[in-house]
Motif scaffolding. Structure first.
Motif, short mmCIF file in Angstrom:
data_model
loop_
_atom_site.label_atom_id
_atom_site.label_comp_id
_atom_site.label_asym_id
_atom_site.label_seq_id
_atom_site.Cartn_x
_atom_site.Cartn_y
_atom_site.Cartn_z
N LYS A 291 0.83 -1.21 0.00
CA LYS A 291 0.00 0.00 0.00
C LYS A 291 0.86 1.25 0.00
O LYS A 291 1.96 1.27 0.54
CB LYS A 291 -0.90 0.05 1.24
CG LYS A 291 -1.92 -1.04 1.30
CD LYS A 291 -2.76 -0.93 2.55
CE LYS A 291 -3.78 -2.07 2.60
NZ LYS A 291 -4.58 -2.00 3.82
N VAL A 292 0.32 2.31 -0.60
CA VAL A 292 0.92 3.63 -0.52
C VAL A 292 -0.17 4.60 -0.10
O VAL A 292 -1.33 4.45 -0.51
CB VAL A 292 1.57 4.07 -1.86
CG1 VAL A 292 0.56 4.17 -2.97
CG2 VAL A 292 2.33 5.38 -1.69
N SER A 293 0.17 5.56 0.73
CA SER A 293 -0.79 6.58 1.11
C SER A 293 -0.11 7.93 1.15
O SER A 293 1.11 8.03 1.29
CB SER A 293 -1.43 6.26 2.47
OG SER A 293 -0.45 6.24 3.48
N ILE A 294 -0.91 8.97 1.01
CA ILE A 294 -0.40 10.33 1.16
C ILE A 294 -1.17 11.01 2.27
O ILE A 294 -2.31 10.64 2.59
CB ILE A 294 -0.50 11.16 -0.15
CG1 ILE A 294 -1.95 11.38 -0.56
CG2 ILE A 294 0.31 10.51 -1.26
CD1 ILE A 294 -2.13 12.48 -1.58
N LYS A 295 -0.53 12.01 2.84
CA LYS A 295 -1.16 12.86 3.86
C LYS A 295 -0.97 14.29 3.43
O LYS A 295 0.14 14.70 3.08
CB LYS A 295 -0.53 12.61 5.23
CG LYS A 295 -1.09 13.51 6.32
CD LYS A 295 -0.70 13.06 7.71
CE LYS A 295 0.74 13.23 8.04
NZ LYS A 295 1.05 13.01 9.47
N VAL A 296 -2.05 15.05 3.45
CA VAL A 296 -2.03 16.47 3.09
C VAL A 296 -2.63 17.24 4.26
O VAL A 296 -3.72 16.91 4.73
CB VAL A 296 -2.87 16.72 1.81
CG1 VAL A 296 -2.96 18.20 1.51
CG2 VAL A 296 -2.29 15.96 0.64
N PHE B 120 -1.70 -1.73 -4.11
CA PHE B 120 -1.15 -2.24 -5.36
C PHE B 120 -1.67 -3.65 -5.63
O PHE B 120 -2.09 -4.35 -4.71
CB PHE B 120 0.39 -2.25 -5.31
CG PHE B 120 1.02 -0.90 -5.18
CD1 PHE B 120 0.95 0.01 -6.22
CD2 PHE B 120 1.69 -0.54 -4.03
CE1 PHE B 120 1.54 1.27 -6.11
CE2 PHE B 120 2.29 0.71 -3.91
CZ PHE B 120 2.21 1.61 -4.96
N ASP B 121 -1.58 -4.09 -6.86
CA ASP B 121 -1.96 -5.46 -7.21
C ASP B 121 -0.96 -6.47 -6.66
O ASP B 121 -1.31 -7.62 -6.41
CB ASP B 121 -2.05 -5.62 -8.74
CG ASP B 121 -3.20 -4.81 -9.32
OD1 ASP B 121 -4.19 -4.55 -8.60
OD2 ASP B 121 -3.11 -4.42 -10.51
N ALA B 122 0.29 -6.06 -6.50
CA ALA B 122 1.35 -6.91 -5.96
C ALA B 122 2.32 -6.03 -5.18
O ALA B 122 2.39 -4.82 -5.42
CB ALA B 122 2.08 -7.62 -7.10
N VAL B 123 3.08 -6.62 -4.27
CA VAL B 123 4.03 -5.84 -3.49
C VAL B 123 5.09 -5.24 -4.42
O VAL B 123 5.42 -5.81 -5.46
CB VAL B 123 4.70 -6.69 -2.38
CG1 VAL B 123 3.68 -7.08 -1.33
CG2 VAL B 123 5.42 -7.90 -2.95
N THR B 124 5.62 -4.08 -4.02
CA THR B 124 6.59 -3.38 -4.86
C THR B 124 7.55 -2.56 -4.01
O THR B 124 7.21 -2.16 -2.90
CB THR B 124 5.89 -2.46 -5.88
OG1 THR B 124 6.86 -1.90 -6.77
CG2 THR B 124 5.11 -1.34 -5.21
N ASP C 92 2.03 -2.31 4.83
CA ASP C 92 1.90 -3.75 4.58
C ASP C 92 3.20 -4.25 3.96
O ASP C 92 3.23 -4.78 2.85
CB ASP C 92 0.70 -4.07 3.70
CG ASP C 92 -0.62 -3.90 4.43
OD1 ASP C 92 -0.61 -3.54 5.61
OD2 ASP C 92 -1.67 -4.12 3.80
N LEU C 93 4.28 -4.06 4.71
CA LEU C 93 5.61 -4.39 4.22
C LEU C 93 5.89 -5.87 4.31
O LEU C 93 5.42 -6.55 5.22
CB LEU C 93 6.66 -3.63 5.03
CG LEU C 93 6.53 -2.11 5.07
CD1 LEU C 93 7.67 -1.50 5.86
CD2 LEU C 93 6.45 -1.51 3.68
N THR C 94 6.66 -6.36 3.34
CA THR C 94 7.12 -7.74 3.35
C THR C 94 8.63 -7.73 3.14
O THR C 94 9.18 -6.79 2.57
CB THR C 94 6.48 -8.56 2.21
OG1 THR C 94 6.87 -7.99 0.95
CG2 THR C 94 4.97 -8.56 2.31
N GLY C 95 9.29 -8.74 3.62
CA GLY C 95 10.74 -8.83 3.43
C GLY C 95 11.49 -8.66 4.72
O GLY C 95 10.91 -8.60 5.80
#
Length: 109
Positions: free
Chosen positions: A49-54, A68-72, A104-107
Motif C-alpha cells: 500500500k501507498v498513502s499520502i497525507k495532506v 497495489f496489485d502486488a508488493v513493490t 503492509d511491508l514484506t521482506g
C-alpha cells in the motif's frame, strides 16, 4: 521527517509557509517518494500500500490510500500512485504539509 507505525515507513515535509503552488507540492511529493522507495530497497522490503497525507493551512488533514496489485519497491510504481492520489485532493487552499507512507511491508528488516 520520518513517520509511520509498525509495518510501514514514510516521510513528510512541513512547508515554512503555506503553498498553493501545485508544481512545488508535486515535486516535493516526488522527492519523498524517491526517499521512501530507496529506503524500501535498502532494507530489502516491499510494500502493498501507498498513502499520502495532506495538511492544509487550517490544519485539516486528508489521507488517501491505494493498494497495489502486488508488493513493490519500485519508484516507478510508488511515485505515480502517490501523484494520482494527490490529484484526487481538492486543492482549494494552501498546504502546510505533504507526506507519503508505504505499508503492509514484506521482506527483511
Amino acid at each position: 521527517v520520518p513517520f509511520g507505525g509498525p509495518g510501514s515507513l514514510g516521510r513528510e515535509v512541513t512547508f515554512e509557509a503555506e503553498t498553493a503552488d501545485l508544481y512545488i507540492v508535486k515535486e516535493t511529493l516526488s522527492a519523498l517518494a524517491g526517499i521512501v522507495a530507496g529506503r524500501l530497497k535498502s532494507e530489502g522490503q516491499k510494500a502493498l500500500k501507498v498513502s499520502i497525507k495532506v495538511r492544509f493551512s487550517d490544519f485539516k488533514t486528508i489521507k488517501r490510500e491505494k493498494t497495489f496489485d502486488a508488493v513493490t519497491d519500485s519508484l516507478n510504481d510508488i511515485r505515480p500512485a502517490a501523484l494520482s492520489l494527490l490529484d484526487s485532493v481538492d486543492m482549494v487552499r494552501g498546504l502546510r504539509l505533504i507526506g507519503i507512507m508505504v505499508a503492509d511491508l514484506t521482506g527483511e528488516r
